[in-house]
Design a protein around this motif. Structure first.
Motif, PDB file in Angstrom:
ATOM      1  N   VAL A  45       0.845  -1.203   0.000  1.00 45.04           N
ATOM      2  CA  VAL A  45       0.000   0.000   0.000  1.00 45.04           C
ATOM      3  C   VAL A  45       0.879   1.250   0.000  1.00 45.04           C
ATOM      4  O   VAL A  45       0.663   2.181  -0.781  1.00 45.04           O
ATOM      5  N   GLY A  46       1.886   1.268   0.850  1.00 45.38           N
ATOM      6  CA  GLY A  46       2.796   2.415   0.892  1.00 45.38           C
ATOM      7  C   GLY A  46       3.564   2.588  -0.402  1.00 45.38           C
ATOM      8  O   GLY A  46       3.815   3.710  -0.848  1.00 45.38           O
ATOM      9  N   GLY A  47       3.950   1.482  -1.022  1.00 40.18           N
ATOM     10  CA  GLY A  47       4.654   1.552  -2.297  1.00 40.18           C
ATOM     11  C   GLY A  47       3.772   2.095  -3.408  1.00 40.18           C
ATOM     12  O   GLY A  47       4.231   2.857  -4.263  1.00 40.18           O
ATOM     13  N   ALA A  48       2.506   1.713  -3.393  1.00 41.59           N
ATOM     14  CA  ALA A  48       1.576   2.235  -4.398  1.00 41.59           C
ATOM     15  C   ALA A  48       1.390   3.743  -4.222  1.00 41.59           C
ATOM     16  O   ALA A  48       1.391   4.497  -5.203  1.00 41.59           O
ATOM     17  N   ILE A  49       1.263   4.187  -2.985  1.00 41.77           N
ATOM     18  CA  ILE A  49       1.129   5.623  -2.722  1.00 41.77           C
ATOM     19  C   ILE A  49       2.414   6.352  -3.108  1.00 41.77           C
ATOM     20  O   ILE A  49       2.387   7.435  -3.699  1.00 41.77           O
ATOM     21  N   PHE A  50       3.563   5.756  -2.793  1.00 39.45           N
ATOM     22  CA  PHE A  50       4.854   6.342  -3.151  1.00 39.45           C
ATOM     23  C   PHE A  50       4.996   6.471  -4.665  1.00 39.45           C
ATOM     24  O   PHE A  50       5.414   7.517  -5.177  1.00 39.45           O
ATOM     25  N   LEU A  51       4.667   5.415  -5.400  1.00 38.69           N
ATOM     26  CA  LEU A  51       4.785   5.460  -6.857  1.00 38.69           C
ATOM     27  C   LEU A  51       3.808   6.461  -7.470  1.00 38.69           C
ATOM     28  O   LEU A  51       4.142   7.137  -8.448  1.00 38.69           O
ATOM     29  N   PHE A  52       2.613   6.562  -6.904  1.00 44.99           N
ATOM     30  CA  PHE A  52       1.652   7.548  -7.394  1.00 44.99           C
ATOM     31  C   PHE A  52       2.174   8.968  -7.161  1.00 44.99           C
ATOM     32  O   PHE A  52       2.079   9.824  -8.041  1.00 44.99           O
ATOM     33  N   GLY A  53       2.746   9.212  -5.995  1.00 45.22           N
ATOM     34  CA  GLY A  53       3.328  10.524  -5.714  1.00 45.22           C
ATOM     35  C   GLY A  53       4.505  10.826  -6.615  1.00 45.22           C
ATOM     36  O   GLY A  53       4.683  11.965  -7.079  1.00 45.22           O
ATOM     37  N   LEU A  54       5.324   9.822  -6.888  1.00 44.05           N
ATOM     38  CA  LEU A  54       6.452  10.004  -7.799  1.00 44.05           C
ATOM     39  C   LEU A  54       5.962  10.297  -9.212  1.00 44.05           C
ATOM     40  O   LEU A  54       6.509  11.162  -9.906  1.00 44.05           O
ATOM     41  N   TYR A  55       4.915   9.612  -9.622  1.00 42.24           N
ATOM     42  CA  TYR A  55       4.318   9.865 -10.937  1.00 42.24           C
ATOM     43  C   TYR A  55       3.799  11.299 -11.027  1.00 42.24           C
ATOM     44  O   TYR A  55       4.025  11.987 -12.029  1.00 42.24           O
ATOM     45  N   LEU A  56       3.111  11.756  -9.986  1.00 39.27           N
ATOM     46  CA  LEU A  56       2.599  13.129  -9.995  1.00 39.27           C
ATOM     47  C   LEU A  56       3.731  14.149 -10.033  1.00 39.27           C
ATOM     48  O   LEU A  56       3.638  15.173 -10.717  1.00 39.27           O
ATOM     49  N   ALA A  57       4.810  13.876  -9.306  1.00 39.32           N
ATOM     50  CA  ALA A  57       5.950  14.795  -9.308  1.00 39.32           C
ATOM     51  C   ALA A  57       6.606  14.851 -10.685  1.00 39.32           C
ATOM     52  O   ALA A  57       6.993  15.923 -11.155  1.00 39.32           O
ATOM     53  N   LEU A  58       6.723  13.711 -11.331  1.00 42.49           N
ATOM     54  CA  LEU A  58       7.326  13.691 -12.666  1.00 42.49           C
ATOM     55  C   LEU A  58       6.406  14.335 -13.701  1.00 42.49           C
ATOM     56  O   LEU A  58       6.870  15.020 -14.613  1.00 42.49           O
ATOM     57  N   ARG A  59       5.123  14.101 -13.567  1.00 42.15           N
ATOM     58  CA  ARG A  59       4.171  14.658 -14.524  1.00 42.15           C
ATOM     59  C   ARG A  59       4.045  16.168 -14.394  1.00 42.15           C
ATOM     60  O   ARG A  59       3.867  16.874 -15.388  1.00 42.15           O
ATOM     61  N   SER A  60       4.146  16.674 -13.171  1.00 42.10           N
ATOM     62  CA  SER A  60       4.012  18.116 -12.973  1.00 42.10           C
ATOM     63  C   SER A  60       5.285  18.858 -13.358  1.00 42.10           C
ATOM     64  O   SER A  60       5.293  20.080 -13.364  1.00 42.10           O
ATOM     65  N   ASP A  61       6.354  18.109 -13.657  1.00 46.18           N
ATOM     66  CA  ASP A  61       7.630  18.693 -14.070  1.00 46.18           C
ATOM     67  C   ASP A  61       8.126  19.690 -13.028  1.00 46.18           C
ATOM     68  O   ASP A  61       8.415  20.845 -13.320  1.00 46.18           O
ATOM     69  N   SER A  62       8.186  19.206 -11.801  1.00 48.17           N
ATOM     70  CA  SER A  62       8.605  20.066 -10.698  1.00 48.17           C
ATOM     71  C   SER A  62      10.031  20.572 -10.924  1.00 48.17           C
ATOM     72  O   SER A  62      10.846  19.905 -11.545  1.00 48.17           O
TER      73      SER A  62
END
Length: 68
Positions: A15-32
């Protein structure tokens, strides 16, 4: 106190890994801003490596250390 089973660890880090990967995806997509340039791959590898390090450390303390 009962020793936790391996399944509690599997549940927590799946569960934590899924949340972590989703957050990483959002960070990459937003081009922080911190993810630009030649350090992008290094930052991503450090984040994933840190997650795996703490997951394995937690696994060791949860399964091996109580039996010593």
């Amino acid at each position: 106190m009962p020793v936790p089973t391996i399944w509690s660890w599997v549940y927590q880090y799946s569960v934590g890994g899924a949340i972590f990967l989703f957050g990483l995806y959002l960070a990459l997509r937003s081009d922080s801003p911190d993810m630009k340039g030649k350090y992008r791959v290094g930052i991503i590898l450090m984040l994933i490596g840190g997650f795996l390090f703490y997951a394995l450390l937690h696994l060791a303390f949860q399964t091996v250390m109580p039996r010593l």
